[in-house]
Design a protein around this motif. Structure first.
Motif, PDB file in Angstrom:
ATOM      1  N   ALA A  26       6.818   5.485 -28.076  1.00 11.57           N
ATOM      2  CA  ALA A  26       6.792   6.904 -27.706  1.00 11.57           C
ATOM      3  C   ALA A  26       5.487   7.564 -28.140  1.00 11.57           C
ATOM      4  O   ALA A  26       4.890   8.357 -27.397  1.00 11.57           O
ATOM      5  N   ALA A  27       5.020   7.231 -29.348  1.00 11.17           N
ATOM      6  CA  ALA A  27       3.780   7.836 -29.846  1.00 11.17           C
ATOM      7  C   ALA A  27       2.576   7.427 -29.008  1.00 11.17           C
ATOM      8  O   ALA A  27       1.644   8.217 -28.809  1.00 11.17           O
ATOM      9  N   LEU A  28       2.584   6.205 -28.492  1.00  9.51           N
ATOM     10  CA  LEU A  28       1.447   5.730 -27.696  1.00  9.51           C
ATOM     11  C   LEU A  28       1.333   6.436 -26.349  1.00  9.51           C
ATOM     12  O   LEU A  28       0.296   6.342 -25.690  1.00  9.51           O
ATOM     13  N   THR A  29       2.394   7.093 -25.909  1.00  7.59           N
ATOM     14  CA  THR A  29       2.319   7.842 -24.649  1.00  7.59           C
ATOM     15  C   THR A  29       1.750   9.241 -24.858  1.00  7.59           C
ATOM     16  O   THR A  29       1.558   9.980 -23.885  1.00  7.59           O
ATOM     17  N   THR A  30       1.521   9.620 -26.122  1.00  6.56           N
ATOM     18  CA  THR A  30       0.971  10.944 -26.415  1.00  6.56           C
ATOM     19  C   THR A  30      -0.495  11.020 -25.987  1.00  6.56           C
ATOM     20  O   THR A  30      -1.287  10.111 -26.265  1.00  6.56           O
ATOM     21  N   ALA A  35      -8.177   6.976 -31.765  1.00  7.43           N
ATOM     22  CA  ALA A  35      -8.352   5.530 -31.626  1.00  7.43           C
ATOM     23  C   ALA A  35      -7.768   4.786 -32.819  1.00  7.43           C
ATOM     24  O   ALA A  35      -7.159   3.721 -32.661  1.00  7.43           O
ATOM     25  N   THR A  36      -7.940   5.333 -34.019  1.00  7.96           N
ATOM     26  CA  THR A  36      -7.402   4.679 -35.218  1.00  7.96           C
ATOM     27  C   THR A  36      -5.875   4.648 -35.184  1.00  7.96           C
ATOM     28  O   THR A  36      -5.249   3.629 -35.488  1.00  7.96           O
ATOM     29  N   ALA A  37      -5.287   5.784 -34.805  1.00  5.14           N
ATOM     30  CA  ALA A  37      -3.830   5.848 -34.721  1.00  5.14           C
ATOM     31  C   ALA A  37      -3.304   4.896 -33.659  1.00  5.14           C
ATOM     32  O   ALA A  37      -2.284   4.216 -33.852  1.00  5.14           O
ATOM     33  N   ARG A  38      -3.980   4.848 -32.516  1.00  5.15           N
ATOM     34  CA  ARG A  38      -3.552   3.940 -31.443  1.00  5.15           C
ATOM     35  C   ARG A  38      -3.608   2.487 -31.915  1.00  5.15           C
ATOM     36  O   ARG A  38      -2.678   1.710 -31.673  1.00  5.15           O
ATOM     37  N   LEU A  39      -4.688   2.124 -32.583  1.00  2.64           N
ATOM     38  CA  LEU A  39      -4.817   0.756 -33.071  1.00  2.64           C
ATOM     39  C   LEU A  39      -3.720   0.429 -34.080  1.00  2.64           C
ATOM     40  O   LEU A  39      -3.140  -0.665 -34.043  1.00  2.64           O
ATOM     41  N   SER A  40      -3.415   1.372 -34.955  1.00  3.51           N
ATOM     42  CA  SER A  40      -2.366   1.144 -35.956  1.00  3.51           C
ATOM     43  C   SER A  40      -1.011   0.927 -35.294  1.00  3.51           C
ATOM     44  O   SER A  40      -0.251   0.031 -35.676  1.00  3.51           O
ATOM     45  N   LEU A  41      -0.715   1.750 -34.290  1.00  2.00           N
ATOM     46  CA  LEU A  41       0.559   1.615 -33.584  1.00  2.00           C
ATOM     47  C   LEU A  41       0.629   0.300 -32.819  1.00  2.00           C
ATOM     48  O   LEU A  41       1.678  -0.361 -32.781  1.00  2.00           O
ATOM     49  N   ARG A  95      -2.430   0.327 -19.787  1.00  3.54           N
ATOM     50  CA  ARG A  95      -1.863   1.648 -20.073  1.00  3.54           C
ATOM     51  C   ARG A  95      -0.354   1.598 -20.254  1.00  3.54           C
ATOM     52  O   ARG A  95       0.215   2.378 -21.022  1.00  3.54           O
ATOM     53  N   ASP A  96       0.319   0.703 -19.524  1.00  2.00           N
ATOM     54  CA  ASP A  96       1.777   0.656 -19.540  1.00  2.00           C
ATOM     55  C   ASP A  96       2.343  -0.544 -20.295  1.00  2.00           C
ATOM     56  O   ASP A  96       3.556  -0.765 -20.290  1.00  2.00           O
ATOM     57  N   GLN A  97       1.502  -1.325 -20.926  1.00  2.00           N
ATOM     58  CA  GLN A  97       1.992  -2.544 -21.574  1.00  2.00           C
ATOM     59  C   GLN A  97       3.021  -2.241 -22.659  1.00  2.00           C
ATOM     60  O   GLN A  97       4.058  -2.897 -22.759  1.00  2.00           O
TER      61      GLN A  97
END
Length: 357
Positions: A26-30, A35-41, A95-97
């Motif tokens: 859910a957070a990755l669709t925000t 970039a750091t947060a995306r990589l962590s997730l 994007r949708d993986q």
């Protein structure tokens, strides 16, 4: 190495891990996520996926070691949790993986007893559920057709076809009432009222069928479990089938942890107990308490004489008990006097050689 220890460790946390993974999805669709947060997730999702790979390997080992008696549903859920995200990673736009990790919603269900119970309830109630569903379909299509005939000239943009009217019928039958489509004519509003009342009745039927099914299934499971427990008590093994069924319905199972007090000296007693498994300790004036094991019973004096408990009884080990309340004891005494005589005889013997309890 056996797979079972890992599966025992992982089962209680399956729900938590799935929740973490879905929260990451859910957070990755925000939008505008850093970039750091995306990589962590994404690393979190990768770590969970590796965990599920190990769990699938364990499930496969156990499935083979147990001659393939492991529930196939668990194997399928574990496989889907691994291969669906893997296929998305290889075949789907980046994007949708992560969205395909939504398959992890199934992980908490892999050993859920509730959903097995729900499956049995739905299976047994299927004819009635199908009947109510058919009624729902008839009302839905009939209301859509009538609404189309009444409102098509007044609101052609909303009721210009039966499929358009069907959306209104679904919303009205479910009593949701979005308000995006509202009949304008008097006949249409009368129809809407009738459809609403029909929806309330239909959903009440669905709920009633499922509630009755759950009640009957739980009662059936309780009866089978009580039957097995009662059959383990030697005192009841000579009963006829009719009397045995009465006893099964009267006795109530209870599990007491080691060290817990079952009854205290001086208390008013309204039930006696039969020991299925484990041992109990009866406190006496002597330093060593009296112990009773499987097949024994205690607490009968309170039912026979009506006097307060004459001893404190505690669980020496974890103990599985069957309790018999006073009103059920009276029923047992009248319908099965031989069992009542054994209980009274034991009570008389204990009155002379051991404290009454």
């Amino acid at each position: 190495m056996s797979a079972r220890p890992f599966l025992r460790i992982s089962t209680p946390v399956n729900g938590l891990l799935a929740a973490l993974g879905l929260a990451a999805v859910a957070a990755l669709t925000t939008r505008n996520i850093g970039a750091t947060a995306r990589l962590s997730l994404e690393l979190l999702l990768g770590g969970l996926w590796l965990f599920y790979v190990v769990q699938l390997a364990d499930t496969l080992v156990l499935w083979q070691a147990a001659d393939r008696r492991t529930p196939i549903a668990e194997l399928l859920i574990d496989a889907a949790a691994v291969f669906v995200p893997l296929a998305a990673f290889l075949l789907v736009d980046s994007r949708d993986q992560s969205l395909f990790c939504g398959i992890w919603l199934l992980k908490p269900l892999r050993e859920s007893t509730f959903f097995r119970l729900l499956g049995r309830v739905v299976s047994r109630a299927a004819p009635n559920l199908i009947g109510v569903t058919s009624l729902f379909g008839i009302v839905l299509f009939g209301a859509s057709l009538i609404a189309y005939l009444i409102e098509r000239d007044v609101q052609p943009d909303k009721f210009g076809s039966v499929p358009q009217a069907m959306w209104w019928a679904v919303v009205t039958l479910s009593t949701t009432g979005y308000g995006d489509e509202i009949p304008q004519t008097l006949a249409g509003r009368v129809l809407a009222g009738l459809v609403m009342m029909s929806g309330i009745g239909i959903f009440a039927l669905w709920a009633g069928i499922l509630a009755t099914g759950f009640f009957e299934e739980v009662r059936r499971q309780d009866f089978v479990r009580n039957w097995q427990l009662v059959a383990a008590v030697p005192l009841f093994q000579k009963l006829g089938s009719a009397a045995f069924v009465e006893i099964v319905r009267a006795l109530r199972p209870r599990v007491v942890p080691a060290g817990a007090i079952i009854c205290r000296k001086g208390e008013a007693g309204d039930q006696m107990f039969f020991i299925v498994e484990g041992r109990v300790a009866i406190a006496t004036s002597s330093p060593t308490p009296i112990e009773l094991g499987p097949g024994s019973f205690f607490g009968e004096m309170a039912l026979i004489s009506g006097e307060p408990r004459s001893a404190t009884v505690s669980a020496a080990t974890e103990v599985s008990l069957l309790s018999l309340y006073s009103e059920d004891f009276q029923m047992l005494s009248s319908s099965n006097p031989e069992i009542a005589d054994v209980i009274r005889k034991t009570a008389d013997e204990r009155r002379g050689v051991a404290p009454r309890h």
